[in-house]
Design a protein around this motif. Structure first.
Motif: not given
Length: 266
Positions: A2-28
């Motif tokens: 569902t839309i709610k489940e999609t938002f919830s899962r995306f929010a959890k993934d972002w909270k968990k991996y936001r440091e990865y996104v920041s570090y990897t984008s700068r590294s690349e």
């Protein structure tokens, strides 16, 4: 999902991996310029050279008469490059990260966010050039300049949604990147980066082209407000922002549904 489940899962993934996104984008970004002589200067030099070429061809040869024409072109390039670089690279995003995808689990949207962050940082250099050029051309400030922000938000949402679908298709069809390249070339000439859609195509044709292409619409709203103090904001924005949100949600759900298959295919 569902839309709610999609938002919830995306929010959890972002909270968990936001440091990865920041570090990897700068590294690349650092890795991208590691073997070049001018390093990050290319992020300034490339759009400036493109602006000079388009200004010469369309401003002097084809006699385009838009006010602040070099600035008109530079701003179009700044917004277009973010969209085109993100979309073009998304076609091979999963395949180019096959070593990561096949060995460890990482939400594929985080790879896309790394890509968009990298393209966004490059585009920021183009926007800084725009600011400098506005001072040189003595563009008068106005409240309409604030329209840049909703226009950029629309462009980011639409870009993300489109990239989700292309990223998915690119896993299964190797020719996707070639098709995307051709479509982007066609879009570039129809988007009004170095010509005014409203001025060159008056009437119904121009209206359709401006309002049925969200990239054109975003660029027009932002550029008219920033350079000319003209408010081009109307109900079409609400339609496209809703459409962009729907596209982003559907794209996110599609990738979540199929991401376990990607490792097997590549």
């Amino acid at each position: 999902m569902t839309i709610k489940e999609t938002f919830s899962r995306f929010a959890k993934d972002w909270k968990k991996y936001r440091e990865y996104v920041s570090y990897t984008s700068r590294s690349e970004l650092r890795a991208e310029t590691a073997n070049t002589y001018l390093n990050w200067v290319w992020w300034i030099l490339e759009p400036v050279l493109l602006m000079m070429i388009y200004t010469f061809i369309f401003g002097y040869i084809f006699k385009s008469s838009e006010e602040y024409f070099p600035l008109f072109v530079m701003f179009g390039i700044a917004m277009w490059r973010f969209f085109s670089m993100s979309v073009q690279s998304s076609a091979t995003l999963i395949v180019s990260h096959r070593m990561i995808v096949s060995r460890i689990y990482i939400p594929k949207h985080m790879l896309l966010l790394v890509l968009m962050a990298r393209c966004g940082i490059k585009s920021l250099f183009s926007f800084m050039i725009v600011v400098v050029m506005m001072v040189v051309f003595r563009v008068h400030p106005s409240l309409e300049m604030l329209l840049v922000f909703p226009a950029v938000i629309l462009l980011i949402l639409f870009t993300y949604g489109v990239c989700c679908f292309i990223m998915h298709i690119g896993v299964f069809i190797e020719d996707t990147s070639y098709v995307v390249g051709v479509v982007l070339t066609m879009m570039m000439y129809m988007t009004g980066i170095f010509w005014s859609v409203e001025a060159r195509l008056p009437g119904l044709a121009g209206l359709i082209l401006c309002r049925t292409n969200p990239v054109t619409f975003s660029i027009n709203v932002a550029r008219n407000g920033l350079l000319y103090g003209v408010n081009s904001f109307h109900w079409t924005f609400l339609v496209w922002i809703a459409a962009a949100i729907v596209i982003a949600i559907l794209g996110t759900r599609l990738v979540y549904k199929n991401e376990n298959t990607y490792a097997k295919v590549i």
